[in-house]
Design a protein around this motif. Structure first.
Motif, PDB file in Angstrom:
ATOM      1  N   PRO B  81       2.929  -7.601  -4.844  1.00 47.17           N
ATOM      2  CA  PRO B  81       3.432  -6.509  -4.213  1.00 47.17           C
ATOM      3  C   PRO B  81       4.117  -5.555  -5.232  1.00 47.17           C
ATOM      4  O   PRO B  81       3.826  -4.387  -5.183  1.00 47.17           O
ATOM      5  CB  PRO B  81       4.176  -6.870  -2.891  1.00 47.17           C
ATOM      6  N   GLN B  82       4.785  -5.847  -5.965  1.00 49.40           N
ATOM      7  CA  GLN B  82       5.816  -5.090  -6.728  1.00 49.40           C
ATOM      8  C   GLN B  82       4.856  -4.208  -7.821  1.00 49.40           C
ATOM      9  O   GLN B  82       5.339  -3.250  -8.434  1.00 49.40           O
ATOM     10  CB  GLN B  82       6.807  -6.044  -7.485  1.00 49.40           C
ATOM     11  N   ASP B  86       0.361   0.307  -3.656  1.00 49.51           N
ATOM     12  CA  ASP B  86       0.937   0.839  -2.368  1.00 49.51           C
ATOM     13  C   ASP B  86       1.964  -0.181  -1.815  1.00 49.51           C
ATOM     14  O   ASP B  86       2.510  -0.568  -0.776  1.00 49.51           O
ATOM     15  CB  ASP B  86       0.029   0.780  -1.318  1.00 49.51           C
ATOM     16  N   GLY B  87       2.448  -1.165  -3.046  1.00 51.05           N
ATOM     17  CA  GLY B  87       3.689  -1.955  -2.705  1.00 51.05           C
ATOM     18  C   GLY B  87       3.036  -3.357  -1.876  1.00 51.05           C
ATOM     19  O   GLY B  87       4.028  -3.898  -1.099  1.00 51.05           O
ATOM     20  N   ARG B  88       1.652  -3.423  -1.618  1.00 49.36           N
ATOM     21  CA  ARG B  88       1.453  -4.606  -0.813  1.00 49.36           C
ATOM     22  C   ARG B  88       0.509  -5.641  -1.733  1.00 49.36           C
ATOM     23  O   ARG B  88       0.010  -5.228  -2.909  1.00 49.36           O
ATOM     24  CB  ARG B  88       0.314  -4.111   0.291  1.00 49.36           C
ATOM     25  N   LYS B 152       1.462   6.718  -4.648  1.00 47.59           N
ATOM     26  CA  LYS B 152       2.148   6.964  -5.980  1.00 47.59           C
ATOM     27  C   LYS B 152       1.038   7.889  -6.850  1.00 47.59           C
ATOM     28  O   LYS B 152       0.983   9.186  -6.447  1.00 47.59           O
ATOM     29  CB  LYS B 152       2.002   5.703  -6.700  1.00 47.59           C
TER      30      LYS B 152
ATOM     31  N   ALA D 203       6.564 -10.758  -0.932  1.00 47.82           N
ATOM     32  CA  ALA D 203       7.400 -10.064  -2.152  1.00 47.82           C
ATOM     33  C   ALA D 203       8.585 -10.916  -2.590  1.00 47.82           C
ATOM     34  O   ALA D 203       8.497 -11.031  -3.830  1.00 47.82           O
ATOM     35  CB  ALA D 203       7.896  -8.524  -1.486  1.00 47.82           C
ATOM     36  N   ASP D 280      13.346  -6.335  -2.450  1.00 47.38           N
ATOM     37  CA  ASP D 280      11.941  -6.256  -2.478  1.00 47.38           C
ATOM     38  C   ASP D 280      11.493  -6.643  -1.083  1.00 47.38           C
ATOM     39  O   ASP D 280      10.459  -6.218  -0.672  1.00 47.38           O
ATOM     40  CB  ASP D 280      11.277  -7.273  -3.726  1.00 47.38           C
ATOM     41  N   HIS D 283      12.000  -4.097   1.374  1.00 47.91           N
ATOM     42  CA  HIS D 283      10.943  -2.876   1.370  1.00 47.91           C
ATOM     43  C   HIS D 283       9.588  -3.182   1.722  1.00 47.91           C
ATOM     44  O   HIS D 283       9.237  -2.271   2.463  1.00 47.91           O
ATOM     45  CB  HIS D 283      11.085  -2.545  -0.331  1.00 47.91           C
ATOM     46  N   ALA D 284       9.242  -4.400   1.412  1.00 47.93           N
ATOM     47  CA  ALA D 284       8.032  -4.719   1.971  1.00 47.93           C
ATOM     48  C   ALA D 284       8.195  -4.770   3.594  1.00 47.93           C
ATOM     49  O   ALA D 284       7.008  -4.670   4.141  1.00 47.93           O
ATOM     50  CB  ALA D 284       7.783  -6.252   1.756  1.00 47.93           C
ATOM     51  N   SER D 287       7.663  -1.391   5.445  1.00 45.90           N
ATOM     52  CA  SER D 287       6.301  -0.770   5.179  1.00 45.90           C
ATOM     53  C   SER D 287       5.642  -1.022   6.268  1.00 45.90           C
ATOM     54  O   SER D 287       4.263  -0.345   6.394  1.00 45.90           O
ATOM     55  CB  SER D 287       5.491  -1.141   3.811  1.00 45.90           C
TER      56      SER D 287
END
Lengths: 314, 314, 314, 314
Positions: B81-82, B86-88, B152, D203, D280, D283-284, D287
């Motif tokens: 995710p990191q 899109d953080g997924r 992003k 995450a 982390d 934040h996950a 979302s």
């Protein structure tokens, strides 16, 4: 749930005013419209269940809808060693196409590319009682070194390959089944609708002769025939059922509070098994909290010969 | 290991008489012959890693060899995710075809049928630094309700669907890579050869820009061009490498004591990454007890522009 | 296979000179010696099968042998939504201990720590027809907010938790079953022996009331009682069956050409189901090429009340 | 979100009136309270990654909380063949206990019962740079047939077992880390809260030196110390955070519209890595649509030496 939902109903039947519920979830008074489809069933065995599953997943891949794929395909059953022809674990897949000849081509291609190439696999007819069979002549791959033998009561070809011998029963049973049984699950959040959809898929796939050909069995992007704007498109997003468009268009069929709708599409070897699958799937979906409504997709009854009325099924 | 093995070698280089070994396993003095192939890389993200993987498996299915499939395809990487746009969680796939236009068609079809339809997915360009890109206009599916936005630094289309919104970066990077890097693993039993093959696949797939397009990464039924007996067949079993034929034909290249041979086929974005994958894979295979020999497949250097000499790689 | 193997046989029965084979694999003329064991069966349901499985894996973990673990434990069955008390997918586990009181403690601890804590789970008695039941009072966790209700015909407690409500049937059926049914698989390579062992485990676990409590169902490090050298050790490696020691010790029972031996250990709710499991497992193992011999472990009949003669079973 | 939530805050810090949000989700102005814990890291390698994972799952099972289990345990990392000491795929686990001596006992028992017994495994020190090490003398199992050797730079014992040889590095690195970092995820439905919790766990586990010891990483039944009603209970349901009790008790801390709360509990090798994991993970979680609030668990700062203020972390 507002009364306007009912006004949007495509159901042609007279509205008697009595609403149907399943576990407190409103069942829309509509029907799923489905099609005829030829279905071939292939039993893949291997030295371990995961090897059979890997071959099956490869063979059913890129097989969600005949609109854009060569066939609709999915895993229909798992067979324990004690019940498979060669005493090994097995996975049964269904391949579906409305046209028998194209189905045969797909069976041949997918067996040759995805199962013959996979380690330790063998192929058996998954519908030994089907009156109709298609012959798939994979054994020519043996280049004359192949020979015929039997595994229990099954007549098979043994084809020498680098990994050993590939055994294949080349008469594959087919039936004329029902493709496109479906229902819509409407939830207050995406996660909730998805959880209900996944529970529905588990229930549907517990039956032996059904598949859900879409990824994970769940359709996220239902479509309508044609397009409002792009004339070159054969199918576009089913905008009346898009939650993000609810307040921007007229005639939206998304109920108040619904943020996601998932569709379950079912192919099965008979009308009855698809009906049972819809029943089990809807009940499983409605056991999840946060589901607002169940609906179904149809073309006003103009395209497909099979109708599944939700209120009769539930 | 008998001297007759060396006589059967297809290697055109002078035999210096020095044998190469990797962990006591004989490395045949031959080479793998590989081809140019255009490769598109697609990063699929989803709300959970298993959902991204389900979509990926559907999209790369029926994609073992361009001989019989629309493209060669496989999972090349997992993205945490990191590190995803899109953080997924994400899964990256490679689609491969020697013809750029046909590759584009396959990318469009597989994205439209297998990823757009899958719950919670988004699509990003998996090769943002590639100088060449192919545009895939999936956004017409939005029927005019789609709009452009950014995630992003990525320019994406947001397409309303029943499950919410589908985000897609439509410029997909492509590179001209190397398809068909390969080696053969020869073992004293089928299980042993398979265990070594699976260890090899784990090592190959640890690299980020390689795929093994066959089921589970392992080929059980290697083929030769044409046929001895059936003139209508374009490819048939590689009989010289079939263990069950060893004592029935002349010129068999199966060493004494070998009961199974598996082939690992590798597509990668560059010559160097395929070479590294062959190195890592061969070393992993040779760490398994009961492996007798490593060889490779070629066409006497007449068909593919890329050669990988095993003795240089190991 | 040398005649010296027979001389090493621990079988007390007169050797009639007739050898038993299963699919060409020699079946040693010996027996498995097994023990009585109390077995509790717990059905875990959840909103999805994978959630039930995750809870089950946590609950049966660190549960290979009562020598060093609180209980022996494993997954015994998967239950489809249509057949579970609450219409959800389920996984059934068996917990085993020779002492009924210690079994009860383990059931309570493992339910409280590993299933009560897991999302969406519910607990039902997995042996509703068992005449004997143990009460596990998990409902005190509800701190007075818990209440009794029913799910179908099951009397359950509903305990308010942060994730919603946890439903638990607190009367858990137990039976006095058979623990320690076993056989040894001897292969020409480690991979081969392992492949056969894994095939055997698949066959054993296809039965509903058996478990293989070791990791993946396979034991790599069989032990003997006591030690030759370290007097403080209760159990040490079964050196007579260690392939690497074959040529360094006298009395080795490792046949010529064998490089690995794996043991399958089976706990089941009755003598008959363990016997069936041994039959099915041995047949599955012997279907793998490269297996040289099947044996079994015993203590000369001095410790366990149950004997399973291989020649009768096969 | 009502102002009354703030009144229920356990945060001792002055309320400045400025609210914190993460992706529109309210972050409660409170802190997680965590404890010191000794952590041992064990790298398990095997001939295939799934074999390493099976052994790891067995070894970390029944290891959710030291309240009722011998240790807290989980998988912390996956190691690719190219980066493991023996060139094979690996899985790293963390075992956690506040007491160093009890941790050592657990490491010995879990290695002996769950890893030594598992096919093809080897054990290496997962924290080679840790200044402190605990010796685990598993090699006595070899009964004098064991011997010392090296794998790359690691000094290991080779123990003859039935499956071959078991290699183990017996000096296992330990560090004094932080146990019990946590946060609460409050969602409008159970499925939504769970989806967010699972995204958070993905995450968190992307970091190499953290574990989530509960099943699937998610806690469904958070507890408070002691009981209102049952004096013999050390811990009971955290009734202030139970959604079904919201309207029946005074002082409920469940926000309006919340139907499920899941807790993520994190153990890590340092304060910083747990802090990063909380960042982390939150934040996950935020979302995912339908999450109303993030909170955390503490004991008014009276029990654990470590505090993680949510507003500083996010």
């Amino acid at each position: 749930m507002t009364s306007s939902d009912q006004n949007n109903s495509v159901n042609e039947e007279p509205n008697t005013g009595t609403k149907t519920f399943c576990n407190s979830v409103l069942i829309e008074d509509t029907f799923a419209e489905a099609f005829d489809g030829w279905m071939a069933s292939i039993l893949i065995t291997a030295s371990k269940r995961d090897l059979a599953e890997i071959a099956a997943l490869s063979a059913v891949g890129f097989g969600t809808s005949v609109i854009g794929c060569g066939a609709e395909a999915g895993i229909s059953d798992y067979v324990i060693p004690q019940k498979s022809p060669d005493g090994r674990s097995g996975v049964t897949i269904l391949l579906v196409h409305p046209d028998k000849k194209q189905l045969k081509e797909q069976v041949i291609e997918r067996v040759a590319e995805c199962i013959l190439t996979a380690p330790t696999t063998a192929v058996f007819n998954g519908l030994p009682d089907a009156p109709e069979k298609i012959p798939i002549k994979i054994h020519y791959f043996g280049d004359g070194f192949e020979y015929q033998t039997t595994v229990k009561d099954r007549k098979v070809w043994a084809i020498p390959v680098m990994g050993g011998e590939f055994l294949i029963e080349e008469e594959i049973g087919i039936v004329n089944g029902v493709a496109g049984g479906n229902f819509f699950i409407m939830g207050v959040t995406q996660s909730t609708a998805l959880a209900a959809a996944q529970a529905a898929v588990e229930a549907v796939l517990s039956l032996d002769e059904t598949i859900c050909s879409f990824p994970g069995g769940v359709v996220s992007s239902g479509s309508k025939v044609g397009s409002l704007k792009y004339k070159f498109m054969k199918a576009t997003t089913n905008h009346l059922f898009c939650p993000t468009l609810r307040d921007r268009i007229s005639g939206s069929r998304v109920p108040d509070g619904v943020r996601a709708i998932y569709e379950i599409v079912i192919d099965g070897t008979s009308y009855d098994v698809v009906r049972q699958a819809m029943h089990d799937g809807i009940h499983a979906a409605c056991s999840v909290n946060g589901i607002v409504k169940i609906s179904a997709g149809n073309y006003d009854g103009k395209l497909g010969p099979h109708k599944f009325y939700l209120r009769d099924i539930v």
